[in-house]
Design a protein around this motif. Structure first.
Motif, PDB file in Angstrom:
ATOM      1  N   ALA A 304       0.836  -1.206   0.000  1.00  0.00           N
ATOM      2  CA  ALA A 304       0.000   0.000   0.000  1.00  0.00           C
ATOM      3  C   ALA A 304       0.870   1.254   0.000  1.00  0.00           C
ATOM      4  N   ASP A 305       1.957   1.219   0.782  1.00  0.00           N
ATOM      5  CA  ASP A 305       2.883   2.371   0.830  1.00  0.00           C
ATOM      6  C   ASP A 305       3.559   2.573  -0.523  1.00  0.00           C
ATOM      7  N   VAL A 306       3.990   1.467  -1.135  1.00  0.00           N
ATOM      8  CA  VAL A 306       4.662   1.550  -2.439  1.00  0.00           C
ATOM      9  C   VAL A 306       3.704   2.095  -3.489  1.00  0.00           C
ATOM     10  N   ASP A 307       2.472   1.602  -3.481  1.00  0.00           N
ATOM     11  CA  ASP A 307       1.468   2.088  -4.429  1.00  0.00           C
ATOM     12  C   ASP A 307       1.255   3.590  -4.265  1.00  0.00           C
ATOM     13  N   SER A 308       1.176   4.019  -3.023  1.00  0.00           N
ATOM     14  CA  SER A 308       0.995   5.446  -2.748  1.00  0.00           C
ATOM     15  C   SER A 308       2.187   6.266  -3.234  1.00  0.00           C
ATOM     16  N   GLN A 309       3.389   5.753  -3.010  1.00  0.00           N
ATOM     17  CA  GLN A 309       4.599   6.459  -3.458  1.00  0.00           C
ATOM     18  C   GLN A 309       4.649   6.563  -4.978  1.00  0.00           C
ATOM     19  N   LEU A 310       4.301   5.450  -5.650  1.00  0.00           N
ATOM     20  CA  LEU A 310       4.356   5.454  -7.109  1.00  0.00           C
ATOM     21  C   LEU A 310       3.333   6.408  -7.708  1.00  0.00           C
ATOM     22  N   LYS A 311       2.160   6.458  -7.112  1.00  0.00           N
ATOM     23  CA  LYS A 311       1.117   7.354  -7.617  1.00  0.00           C
ATOM     24  C   LYS A 311       1.422   8.811  -7.275  1.00  0.00           C
ATOM     25  N   GLY A 312       2.322   8.990  -6.313  1.00  0.00           N
ATOM     26  CA  GLY A 312       2.776  10.343  -5.993  1.00  0.00           C
ATOM     27  C   GLY A 312       4.018  10.712  -6.776  1.00  0.00           C
ATOM     28  N   GLU A 313       4.259   9.924  -7.863  1.00  0.00           N
ATOM     29  CA  GLU A 313       5.401  10.168  -8.750  1.00  0.00           C
ATOM     30  C   GLU A 313       6.729  10.082  -7.987  1.00  0.00           C
ATOM     31  N   SER A 314       6.929   8.911  -7.398  1.00  0.00           N
ATOM     32  CA  SER A 314       8.178   8.643  -6.692  1.00  0.00           C
ATOM     33  C   SER A 314       9.371   8.872  -7.618  1.00  0.00           C
ATOM     34  N   ALA A 315      10.406   9.463  -7.075  1.00  0.00           N
ATOM     35  CA  ALA A 315      11.604   9.747  -7.878  1.00  0.00           C
ATOM     36  C   ALA A 315      12.332   8.468  -8.272  1.00  0.00           C
ATOM     37  N   ASP A 316      12.122   7.394  -7.506  1.00  0.00           N
ATOM     38  CA  ASP A 316      12.842   6.152  -7.786  1.00  0.00           C
ATOM     39  C   ASP A 316      11.888   4.958  -7.697  1.00  0.00           C
ATOM     40  N   PRO A 317      11.124   4.686  -8.773  1.00  0.00           N
ATOM     41  CA  PRO A 317      10.171   3.573  -8.732  1.00  0.00           C
ATOM     42  C   PRO A 317      10.847   2.223  -8.528  1.00  0.00           C
ATOM     43  N   LEU A 318      12.077   2.067  -9.041  1.00  0.00           N
ATOM     44  CA  LEU A 318      12.774   0.791  -8.883  1.00  0.00           C
ATOM     45  C   LEU A 318      13.019   0.492  -7.409  1.00  0.00           C
ATOM     46  N   TYR A 319      13.460   1.490  -6.642  1.00  0.00           N
ATOM     47  CA  TYR A 319      13.720   1.283  -5.220  1.00  0.00           C
ATOM     48  C   TYR A 319      12.437   0.865  -4.497  1.00  0.00           C
ATOM     49  N   SER A 320      11.330   1.555  -4.797  1.00  0.00           N
ATOM     50  CA  SER A 320      10.057   1.244  -4.133  1.00  0.00           C
ATOM     51  C   SER A 320       9.609  -0.181  -4.437  1.00  0.00           C
ATOM     52  N   LEU A 321       9.702  -0.564  -5.702  1.00  0.00           N
ATOM     53  CA  LEU A 321       9.276  -1.903  -6.086  1.00  0.00           C
ATOM     54  C   LEU A 321      10.220  -2.971  -5.550  1.00  0.00           C
ATOM     55  N   GLU A 322      11.510  -2.690  -5.547  1.00  0.00           N
ATOM     56  CA  GLU A 322      12.465  -3.645  -4.982  1.00  0.00           C
ATOM     57  C   GLU A 322      12.158  -3.913  -3.508  1.00  0.00           C
ATOM     58  N   LYS A 323      11.783  -2.859  -2.797  1.00  0.00           N
ATOM     59  CA  LYS A 323      11.430  -3.023  -1.382  1.00  0.00           C
ATOM     60  C   LYS A 323      10.247  -3.974  -1.233  1.00  0.00           C
ATOM     61  N   ALA A 324       9.227  -3.794  -2.084  1.00  0.00           N
ATOM     62  CA  ALA A 324       8.051  -4.666  -2.014  1.00  0.00           C
ATOM     63  C   ALA A 324       8.413  -6.106  -2.338  1.00  0.00           C
ATOM     64  N   VAL A 325       9.170  -6.299  -3.412  1.00  0.00           N
ATOM     65  CA  VAL A 325       9.548  -7.652  -3.842  1.00  0.00           C
ATOM     66  C   VAL A 325      10.381  -8.355  -2.773  1.00  0.00           C
ATOM     67  N   LEU A 326      11.329  -7.639  -2.179  1.00  0.00           N
ATOM     68  CA  LEU A 326      12.169  -8.240  -1.142  1.00  0.00           C
ATOM     69  C   LEU A 326      11.364  -8.568   0.110  1.00  0.00           C
ATOM     70  N   THR A 327      10.401  -7.729   0.447  1.00  0.00           N
ATOM     71  CA  THR A 327       9.548  -7.996   1.609  1.00  0.00           C
ATOM     72  C   THR A 327       8.767  -9.290   1.406  1.00  0.00           C
ATOM     73  N   ILE A 328       8.260  -9.499   0.183  1.00  0.00           N
ATOM     74  CA  ILE A 328       7.512 -10.727  -0.126  1.00  0.00           C
ATOM     75  C   ILE A 328       8.458 -11.939  -0.128  1.00  0.00           C
ATOM     76  N   ALA A 329       9.608 -11.791  -0.767  1.00  0.00           N
ATOM     77  CA  ALA A 329      10.510 -12.929  -0.942  1.00  0.00           C
ATOM     78  C   ALA A 329      11.175 -13.366   0.349  1.00  0.00           C
ATOM     79  N   ARG A 330      11.443 -12.421   1.238  1.00  0.00           N
ATOM     80  CA  ARG A 330      12.213 -12.751   2.453  1.00  0.00           C
ATOM     81  C   ARG A 330      11.350 -13.127   3.642  1.00  0.00           C
ATOM     82  N   ALA A 331      10.038 -13.017   3.507  1.00  0.00           N
ATOM     83  CA  ALA A 331       9.155 -13.413   4.618  1.00  0.00           C
ATOM     84  C   ALA A 331       9.264 -14.909   4.853  1.00  0.00           C
ATOM     85  N   ARG A 332       9.158 -15.298   6.123  1.00  0.00           N
ATOM     86  CA  ARG A 332       9.227 -16.717   6.451  1.00  0.00           C
ATOM     87  C   ARG A 332       8.084 -17.049   7.414  1.00  0.00           C
TER      88      ARG A 332
END
Length: 332
Positions: A304-332
């Motif tokens: 939800a935070d990443v979506d909000s950042q991207l829609k607010g024209e985040s300066a670095d979409p790759l960083y925001s998406l990488e954070k989301a992907v890593l959060t999903i992948a590293r959960a145990r």
């Protein structure tokens, strides 16, 4: 997808197998199904009535008496195909004349009416539904993943080709919600591909699309393969895939997992209850074993935070998406 049904009160046919009748009403706003149904009806009717004449009417700006006039026998005795558009905006003159016509239709003609949806002209809709002599054909869009999977399977079976389950999933993801695009993709693979269509082949043809890229990123992330997920993510962004649909696809995958998390019912029962395809439920149940309630809550918050950042024209979409992907992948 529209299914063939029959009851004591309604004559309903599926668009693929519809046959001519004196009065046919197409109900739904999927232009692909409408055009395919109309084409089939015209072709089938002309096999029996070679010199039939095609007449078009518009229910929105209809003039009183037009239907009776065009339905009347011609000087040369030719049968007529009368196609009427815009029933969802029909005027009162059309409603009155159509009801009168449906009570006693010209059996040598075929009246095909298209209503895109809603309750405008409800009395006419109810009249067609209540009669076994008047034909009702559903032309609504494919809403669920299960509908789309069924559609793809039928297209390939009809052309005596096979397609792997994973290939279907990727193809459905790539085509999105456009039935015509999904049908076109099926036809291209049927015409150009081998006897059995594989996931790899679908990826070659359609893997660069936003939905297909999101599909592959989410698969890797949920599997816990952070390295592959990041690689696929960067490739998707480098090839022009928009970031907002990517995060939307990730969120949909996690929401499906959250919906079945902790459930013990069988896939078929849960699919009906949750309005998901059985394979989606089975996939989400398998995926859910990797996550706790706390994990899922945290991931959804991050998305939800990443979506909000991207829609607010985040300066670095790759960083925001990488954070989301890593959060999903590293959960145990």
């Amino acid at each position: 997808m529209a299914r063939a049904t029959s009851s004591k009160s309604t004559a309903t046919q599926e668009w693929r197998s519809v046959s001519p009748a004196p009065v046919v009403l197409l109900y739904g706003n999927d232009e692909y199904f409408v055009s395919r149904t109309e084409a089939r009806l015209r072709s089938s009717f002309r096999e029996l009535n070679v010199d039939s004449e095609l007449v078009s009417l518009n229910a929105k700006d209809y003039s009183k008496g037009e239907l009776d006039l065009v339905a009347s026998p011609s000087l040369f005795g030719n049968s007529k195909i009368i196609e009427v558009k815009n029933l969802a905006s029909m005027n009162e003159d059309f409603l009155e004349d159509a009801l009168k016509y449906c009570a006693n239709p010209e059996t040598d003609n075929m009246l095909v009416m298209h209503h895109s949806g809603g309750n405008r002209g409800k009395k006419l809709l109810d009249t067609v539904r209540a009669s076994r002599k008047l034909l009702w054909v559903e032309t609504k869009p494919l809403k669920t993943e299960n509908d789309k999977v069924t559609f793809v399977n039928f297209e390939f079976r009809e052309h005596h080709k096979k397609i792997e389950p994973q290939a279907i999933r990727l193809l459905v993801a790539a085509a999105g919600n456009d039935t015509a695009e999904l049908a076109s993709a099926c036809l291209q693979l049927i015409n150009d591909g081998p006897e059995t269509i594989t996931e790899n082949l679908v990826d070659i043809y359609y893997g660069g699309r936003t939905e297909a890229s999101a599909f592959k990123v989410s698969d890797a992330a949920v599997a816990g393969d952070s390295r592959q997920a990041l690689k696929l993510l960067r490739h998707a962004l480098d090839t022009g895939v928009e970031p907002i649909p990517l995060v939307g696809a990730l969120a949909m995958r996690i929401r499906n997992i959250a919906r079945v998390h902790g459930s013990r019912g069988n896939a078929a029962g849960l699919a009906s209850e949750l309005k998901m395809a059985p394979w989606q439920v089975e996939q989400a149940q398998r995926d859910s074993r990797r996550y706790s309630d706390v994990d899922l809550s945290n991931i959804l918050r991050v998305l939800a935070d990443v979506d909000s950042q991207l829609k607010g024209e985040s300066a670095d979409p790759l960083y925001s998406l990488e954070k989301a992907v890593l959060t999903i992948a590293r959960a145990r």
